[in-house]
Design a protein around this motif. Sequence first.
Motif, PDB file in Angstrom:
ATOM      1  N   GLU A   1      40.707  38.640  54.673  1.00  0.00           N
ATOM      2  CA  GLU A   1      40.048  39.412  53.616  1.00  0.00           C
ATOM      3  C   GLU A   1      40.071  40.910  53.948  1.00  0.00           C
ATOM      4  O   GLU A   1      40.317  41.743  53.069  1.00  0.00           O
ATOM      5  CB  GLU A   1      38.610  38.937  53.417  1.00  0.00           C
ATOM      6  N   ASP A   2      39.817  41.257  55.222  1.00  0.00           N
ATOM      7  CA  ASP A   2      39.869  42.667  55.638  1.00  0.00           C
ATOM      8  C   ASP A   2      41.247  43.257  55.372  1.00  0.00           C
ATOM      9  O   ASP A   2      41.372  44.379  54.882  1.00  0.00           O
ATOM     10  CB  ASP A   2      39.532  42.807  57.131  1.00  0.00           C
ATOM     11  N   HIS A   3      42.272  42.494  55.717  1.00  0.00           N
ATOM     12  CA  HIS A   3      43.644  42.968  55.511  1.00  0.00           C
ATOM     13  C   HIS A   3      43.920  43.171  54.019  1.00  0.00           C
ATOM     14  O   HIS A   3      44.527  44.181  53.616  1.00  0.00           O
ATOM     15  CB  HIS A   3      44.656  41.975  56.115  1.00  0.00           C
ATOM     16  N   ALA A   4      43.467  42.237  53.187  1.00  0.00           N
ATOM     17  CA  ALA A   4      43.676  42.339  51.741  1.00  0.00           C
ATOM     18  C   ALA A   4      42.971  43.577  51.179  1.00  0.00           C
ATOM     19  O   ALA A   4      43.531  44.302  50.344  1.00  0.00           O
ATOM     20  CB  ALA A   4      43.185  41.076  51.045  1.00  0.00           C
ATOM     21  N   VAL A   5      41.764  43.850  51.650  1.00  0.00           N
ATOM     22  CA  VAL A   5      41.029  45.031  51.174  1.00  0.00           C
ATOM     23  C   VAL A   5      41.736  46.304  51.622  1.00  0.00           C
ATOM     24  O   VAL A   5      41.896  47.247  50.835  1.00  0.00           O
ATOM     25  CB  VAL A   5      39.560  44.999  51.663  1.00  0.00           C
ATOM     26  N   ARG A   6      42.186  46.350  52.880  1.00  0.00           N
ATOM     27  CA  ARG A   6      42.899  47.553  53.362  1.00  0.00           C
ATOM     28  C   ARG A   6      44.176  47.787  52.555  1.00  0.00           C
ATOM     29  O   ARG A   6      44.502  48.920  52.204  1.00  0.00           O
ATOM     30  CB  ARG A   6      43.232  47.412  54.851  1.00  0.00           C
ATOM     31  N   THR A   7      44.898  46.726  52.267  1.00  0.00           N
ATOM     32  CA  THR A   7      46.126  46.836  51.472  1.00  0.00           C
ATOM     33  C   THR A   7      45.810  47.338  50.064  1.00  0.00           C
ATOM     34  O   THR A   7      46.518  48.210  49.532  1.00  0.00           O
ATOM     35  CB  THR A   7      46.845  45.466  51.405  1.00  0.00           C
ATOM     36  N   ALA A   8      44.764  46.797  49.462  1.00  0.00           N
ATOM     37  CA  ALA A   8      44.367  47.219  48.111  1.00  0.00           C
ATOM     38  C   ALA A   8      43.911  48.671  48.105  1.00  0.00           C
ATOM     39  O   ALA A   8      44.238  49.430  47.185  1.00  0.00           O
ATOM     40  CB  ALA A   8      43.266  46.307  47.582  1.00  0.00           C
ATOM     41  N   LEU A   9      43.186  49.084  49.146  1.00  0.00           N
ATOM     42  CA  LEU A   9      42.748  50.490  49.231  1.00  0.00           C
ATOM     43  C   LEU A   9      43.947  51.431  49.371  1.00  0.00           C
ATOM     44  O   LEU A   9      43.957  52.528  48.812  1.00  0.00           O
ATOM     45  CB  LEU A   9      41.784  50.689  50.414  1.00  0.00           C
ATOM     46  N   ALA A  10      44.952  50.997  50.108  1.00  0.00           N
ATOM     47  CA  ALA A  10      46.150  51.822  50.298  1.00  0.00           C
ATOM     48  C   ALA A  10      46.897  52.025  48.983  1.00  0.00           C
ATOM     49  O   ALA A  10      47.596  53.040  48.808  1.00  0.00           O
ATOM     50  CB  ALA A  10      47.068  51.188  51.338  1.00  0.00           C
ATOM     51  N   ALA A  11      46.751  51.114  48.044  1.00  0.00           N
ATOM     52  CA  ALA A  11      47.435  51.219  46.753  1.00  0.00           C
ATOM     53  C   ALA A  11      46.742  52.208  45.811  1.00  0.00           C
ATOM     54  O   ALA A  11      47.298  52.579  44.774  1.00  0.00           O
ATOM     55  CB  ALA A  11      47.517  49.841  46.092  1.00  0.00           C
ATOM     56  N   LEU A  12      45.516  52.645  46.159  1.00  0.00           N
ATOM     57  CA  LEU A  12      44.780  53.586  45.299  1.00  0.00           C
ATOM     58  C   LEU A  12      45.299  55.012  45.463  1.00  0.00           C
ATOM     59  O   LEU A  12      45.873  55.364  46.505  1.00  0.00           O
ATOM     60  CB  LEU A  12      43.289  53.575  45.658  1.00  0.00           C
TER      61      LEU A  12
ATOM     62  N   LEU B   1      37.472  51.259  41.429  1.00  0.00           N
ATOM     63  CA  LEU B   1      36.960  49.885  41.461  1.00  0.00           C
ATOM     64  C   LEU B   1      37.774  48.960  40.556  1.00  0.00           C
ATOM     65  O   LEU B   1      38.067  47.822  40.923  1.00  0.00           O
ATOM     66  CB  LEU B   1      35.482  49.856  41.047  1.00  0.00           C
ATOM     67  N   ARG B   2      38.161  49.462  39.389  1.00  0.00           N
ATOM     68  CA  ARG B   2      38.997  48.662  38.489  1.00  0.00           C
ATOM     69  C   ARG B   2      40.331  48.328  39.139  1.00  0.00           C
ATOM     70  O   ARG B   2      40.818  47.200  39.086  1.00  0.00           O
ATOM     71  CB  ARG B   2      39.249  49.414  37.175  1.00  0.00           C
ATOM     72  N   ARG B   3      40.917  49.323  39.757  1.00  0.00           N
ATOM     73  CA  ARG B   3      42.217  49.108  40.411  1.00  0.00           C
ATOM     74  C   ARG B   3      42.098  48.145  41.582  1.00  0.00           C
ATOM     75  O   ARG B   3      42.958  47.287  41.792  1.00  0.00           O
ATOM     76  CB  ARG B   3      42.757  50.483  40.872  1.00  0.00           C
ATOM     77  N   LEU B   4      41.001  48.265  42.360  1.00  0.00           N
ATOM     78  CA  LEU B   4      40.773  47.316  43.466  1.00  0.00           C
ATOM     79  C   LEU B   4      40.643  45.888  42.930  1.00  0.00           C
ATOM     80  O   LEU B   4      41.182  44.959  43.530  1.00  0.00           O
ATOM     81  CB  LEU B   4      39.501  47.686  44.238  1.00  0.00           C
ATOM     82  N   ARG B   5      39.932  45.724  41.839  1.00  0.00           N
ATOM     83  CA  ARG B   5      39.731  44.411  41.239  1.00  0.00           C
ATOM     84  C   ARG B   5      41.085  43.784  40.883  1.00  0.00           C
ATOM     85  O   ARG B   5      41.336  42.613  41.134  1.00  0.00           O
ATOM     86  CB  ARG B   5      38.844  44.547  40.002  1.00  0.00           C
TER      87      ARG B   5
END
Length: 181
Positions: free
Chosen positions: A122-133, A173-177
């Motif tokens: 889950e941590d890895h998925a969140v870091r990857t999603a944050l990098a896409a912002l 937040l929308r993009r993270l979702r």
Amino acid sequence: MTVEACGDELVARVARGERDAFEAFYRQLLGPVGAVVRRVLRDRAQSEEVVQEVFLELWRTADRYRPERGSVHAWALTAAHHRAVDRVRAARAGAERERAAALRDYRPAYDSVAAEAERRIEDHAVRTALAALAPAQREALALAYWGGCTQTRIAALLGAPLGTVKSRVRDGLRRLRVELG
């Protein structure tokens, strides 16, 4: 002849160990003693046990009976009530000990290694999603959620209008979702 009619004399004979006196004592008090015990315990088998314990106690302690403290009837019924209440308390304490032991021996239904692996994924998925912002969205979200800042404080720190900060947080937040599925 009732227990009260010959109370002191009958108990004195029981105290001397006279079996026939105890038989008379037992016959006359069995009904009232049994009623008191059943009223407290509400279980026939336990009541029978406790009644026997009460009469054994009365046999053993007959020499301690004091007429100035109450009648023979009251003495016997008080002993019955105390013994029945003791049985209830012992049963409750036993149940509480069993419950405490069960809680102490309880092992969670999850495997800590599996839980740690899930957390890392889950941590890895969140870091990857944050990098896409976009960098501005990432910075606003980081200050809000990890920095503990209000949106007004973020606007002051970044030198940006409050409306812009609100848009960055909302859009981030929308993009993270979307990124986290």
